[in-house]
Scaffold this active site. Structure first.
Site, mmCIF file in Angstrom:
data_model
loop_
_atom_site.group_PDB
_atom_site.id
_atom_site.type_symbol
_atom_site.label_atom_id
_atom_site.label_comp_id
_atom_site.label_asym_id
_atom_site.label_seq_id
_atom_site.Cartn_x
_atom_site.Cartn_y
_atom_site.Cartn_z
ATOM 1 N N SER A 10 0.850 -1.196 0.000
ATOM 2 C CA SER A 10 0.000 0.000 0.000
ATOM 3 C C SER A 10 0.877 1.234 0.000
ATOM 4 O O SER A 10 1.624 1.484 0.963
ATOM 5 C CB SER A 10 -0.888 0.016 1.245
ATOM 6 O OG SER A 10 -1.407 1.326 1.436
ATOM 7 N N HIS A 34 -1.109 -1.374 -4.454
ATOM 8 C CA HIS A 34 -2.362 -1.012 -3.774
ATOM 9 C C HIS A 34 -2.413 0.513 -3.572
ATOM 10 O O HIS A 34 -1.568 1.080 -2.872
ATOM 11 C CB HIS A 34 -2.420 -1.740 -2.426
ATOM 12 C CG HIS A 34 -3.710 -1.580 -1.694
ATOM 13 N ND1 HIS A 34 -4.797 -2.399 -1.900
ATOM 14 C CD2 HIS A 34 -4.089 -0.701 -0.732
ATOM 15 C CE1 HIS A 34 -5.793 -2.035 -1.099
ATOM 16 N NE2 HIS A 34 -5.376 -0.994 -0.383
ATOM 17 N N ASP A 36 -4.549 3.566 -2.193
ATOM 18 C CA ASP A 36 -5.650 3.910 -1.287
ATOM 19 C C ASP A 36 -6.202 5.290 -1.613
ATOM 20 O O ASP A 36 -5.526 6.299 -1.413
ATOM 21 C CB ASP A 36 -5.157 3.897 0.163
ATOM 22 C CG ASP A 36 -5.012 2.488 0.701
ATOM 23 O OD1 ASP A 36 -5.951 1.695 0.535
ATOM 24 O OD2 ASP A 36 -3.952 2.186 1.278
ATOM 25 N N MET A 38 -8.927 8.093 -0.731
ATOM 26 C CA MET A 38 -9.790 8.501 0.387
ATOM 27 C C MET A 38 -10.376 9.882 0.108
ATOM 28 O O MET A 38 -9.674 10.757 -0.392
ATOM 29 C CB MET A 38 -8.966 8.552 1.672
ATOM 30 C CG MET A 38 -8.278 7.235 1.992
ATOM 31 S SD MET A 38 -7.444 7.316 3.576
ATOM 32 C CE MET A 38 -6.760 5.652 3.658
ATOM 33 N N HIS A 65 -8.104 1.011 -4.296
ATOM 34 C CA HIS A 65 -9.049 0.829 -3.193
ATOM 35 C C HIS A 65 -9.788 2.149 -2.973
ATOM 36 O O HIS A 65 -9.241 3.076 -2.365
ATOM 37 C CB HIS A 65 -8.245 0.407 -1.951
ATOM 38 C CG HIS A 65 -9.068 0.162 -0.732
ATOM 39 N ND1 HIS A 65 -8.499 -0.020 0.509
ATOM 40 C CD2 HIS A 65 -10.400 0.068 -0.553
ATOM 41 C CE1 HIS A 65 -9.453 -0.214 1.402
ATOM 42 N NE2 HIS A 65 -10.613 -0.155 0.778
ATOM 43 N N MET A 67 -12.060 4.342 -1.210
ATOM 44 C CA MET A 67 -12.767 4.597 0.046
ATOM 45 C C MET A 67 -13.481 5.926 -0.126
ATOM 46 O O MET A 67 -13.124 6.935 0.508
ATOM 47 C CB MET A 67 -11.763 4.615 1.208
ATOM 48 C CG MET A 67 -11.248 3.225 1.549
ATOM 49 S SD MET A 67 -9.737 3.244 2.532
ATOM 50 C CE MET A 67 -8.517 3.375 1.220
ATOM 51 N N MET A 146 -11.420 -5.966 5.122
ATOM 52 C CA MET A 146 -10.636 -4.986 5.887
ATOM 53 C C MET A 146 -10.380 -5.524 7.295
ATOM 54 O O MET A 146 -11.317 -5.980 7.965
ATOM 55 C CB MET A 146 -11.406 -3.654 6.002
ATOM 56 C CG MET A 146 -11.667 -2.937 4.694
ATOM 57 S SD MET A 146 -10.178 -2.561 3.750
ATOM 58 C CE MET A 146 -9.257 -1.543 4.922
ATOM 59 N N ASP A 180 -6.632 -6.468 4.051
ATOM 60 C CA ASP A 180 -6.051 -5.125 4.056
ATOM 61 C C ASP A 180 -6.141 -4.517 5.442
ATOM 62 O O ASP A 180 -7.243 -4.318 5.963
ATOM 63 C CB ASP A 180 -6.806 -4.259 3.032
ATOM 64 C CG ASP A 180 -6.218 -2.865 2.885
ATOM 65 O OD1 ASP A 180 -5.116 -2.628 3.398
ATOM 66 O OD2 ASP A 180 -6.881 -2.023 2.247
HETATM 67 C C1 DX5 Z 1 -6.525 1.621 5.353
HETATM 68 C C2 DX5 Z 1 -5.986 1.276 3.995
HETATM 69 C C3 DX5 Z 1 -4.939 0.207 4.029
HETATM 70 C C4 DX5 Z 1 -3.753 0.560 4.863
HETATM 71 C C5 DX5 Z 1 -2.750 -0.527 4.943
HETATM 72 O O1 DX5 Z 1 -7.495 2.595 5.221
HETATM 73 O O2 DX5 Z 1 -6.996 0.846 3.143
HETATM 74 O O3 DX5 Z 1 -4.555 -0.142 2.704
HETATM 75 O O4 DX5 Z 1 -3.113 1.676 4.360
HETATM 76 O O5 DX5 Z 1 -1.683 -0.028 5.680
HETATM 77 P P1 DX5 Z 1 -1.062 -0.823 6.908
HETATM 78 O O6 DX5 Z 1 -0.476 -2.059 6.309
HETATM 79 O O7 DX5 Z 1 -0.036 0.112 7.415
HETATM 80 O O8 DX5 Z 1 -2.182 -1.107 7.859
HETATM 81 ZN ZN ZN Z 2 -6.374 -0.182 1.256
#
Ligand code: DX5
Ligand code: ZN
Length: 219
Positions: A10, A34, A36, A38, A65, A67, A146, A180
């Site tokens: 990630s 990956h 992320d 947000m 991903h 979110m 998750m 994740d």
């Molecule tokens: C959380 C993310 C994850 C997270 C993983 O909101 O979707 O992908 O960043 O990071 P670690 O491995 O540090 O928990």
């Molecule tokens: Zn993620």
């Protein structure tokens, strides 16, 4: 445990100021990148928009991903970003993942992602049950369980999610399942025991002095 495990670092835990150098530091050793995304609404944090995704470069497929609320409004733009980041061949092997909790028309979003020529994933928060997607298992290319409440990297792994992973595998052993949140060399063992196929890890890989070794230690 002889199943093949894929690793998706990630980049949430990477240095955003030199994101392509950071991707290059793991690209040869991992299986997916990956990303992320947000929106500051579904989760209390803001990260990459589609334009920033389009400026990334990688030799591996992306696992984006999302979110974000109302994902149906943004998938075309993120798909465009992925195409520019990885090119046509890897685009078709890349995933757009939406959260079950963010849309009333999950099947519609899944179909729209596939129409764009990408693979479709659905993520479940720790408290969201497998029953919410029971009728859609044949339509989904990837299920993301998750193991933290989404929003931040570096949180503690929620072990009580493991029975859900095992249940989904039991329902359909061919399902691809990703875990994740809070994955490290210790918690990875629990994920593999439960039947996971893909492990995401941010903090564990990017804070390691030897990222290649960190990735290998998760397999
Ligand atoms: C959380 C993310 C994850 C997270 C993983 O909101 O979707 O992908 O960043 O990071 P670690 O491995 O540090 O928990
Ligand atoms: Zn993620």
């Amino acid at each position: 445990m002889s199943q093949k495990i894929y690793i998706a670092p990630s980049i949430l835990s990477a240095d955003f100021g030199k994101i392509n150098e950071e991707i290059a530091s793991i690209d040869d050793y991992c299986d997916l990148i990956h990303v992320d995304v947000m929106d500051g609404h579904f989760v209390p944090n803001i990260t990459f928009g589609p334009g920033q995704v389009g400026k990334m470069r990688s030799k591996k497929p992306f696992d984006v991903h999302l979110m974000i609320e109302n994902p149906e409004q943004y998938i075309a733009e993120f798909a465009k970003g992925v195409m520019s980041a990885v090119g046509e061949e890897l685009y078709a092997q890349s995933y757009l993942v939406v959260h079950q909790e963010t849309t009333k028309d999950l099947l519609g979003v899944i179909q729209a992602i596939k129409l764009l020529g990408m693979k479709a994933g659905v993520a479940l928060n720790p408290a969201t049950s497998w029953e919410t997607i029971e009728g859609l298992l044949n339509d989904i290319d990837l299920i993301v369980c998750m193991t933290v409440n989404p929003g931040f990297g570096g949180q503690k792994f929620i072990e009580s999610v493991m029975p859900k992973v095992a249940k989904l595998k039991e329902l359909n052993p061919k399902l691809l399942i990703e875990i994740d949140g809070g994955v490290n060399d210790q918690t990875a063992r629990l994920c593999k025991e439960a039947g996971a196929d893909i492990l995401v890890a941010g903090n564990y890989i990017f804070s390691s002095p030897d990222r290649k070794a960190a990735i290998e230690s998760l397999r």
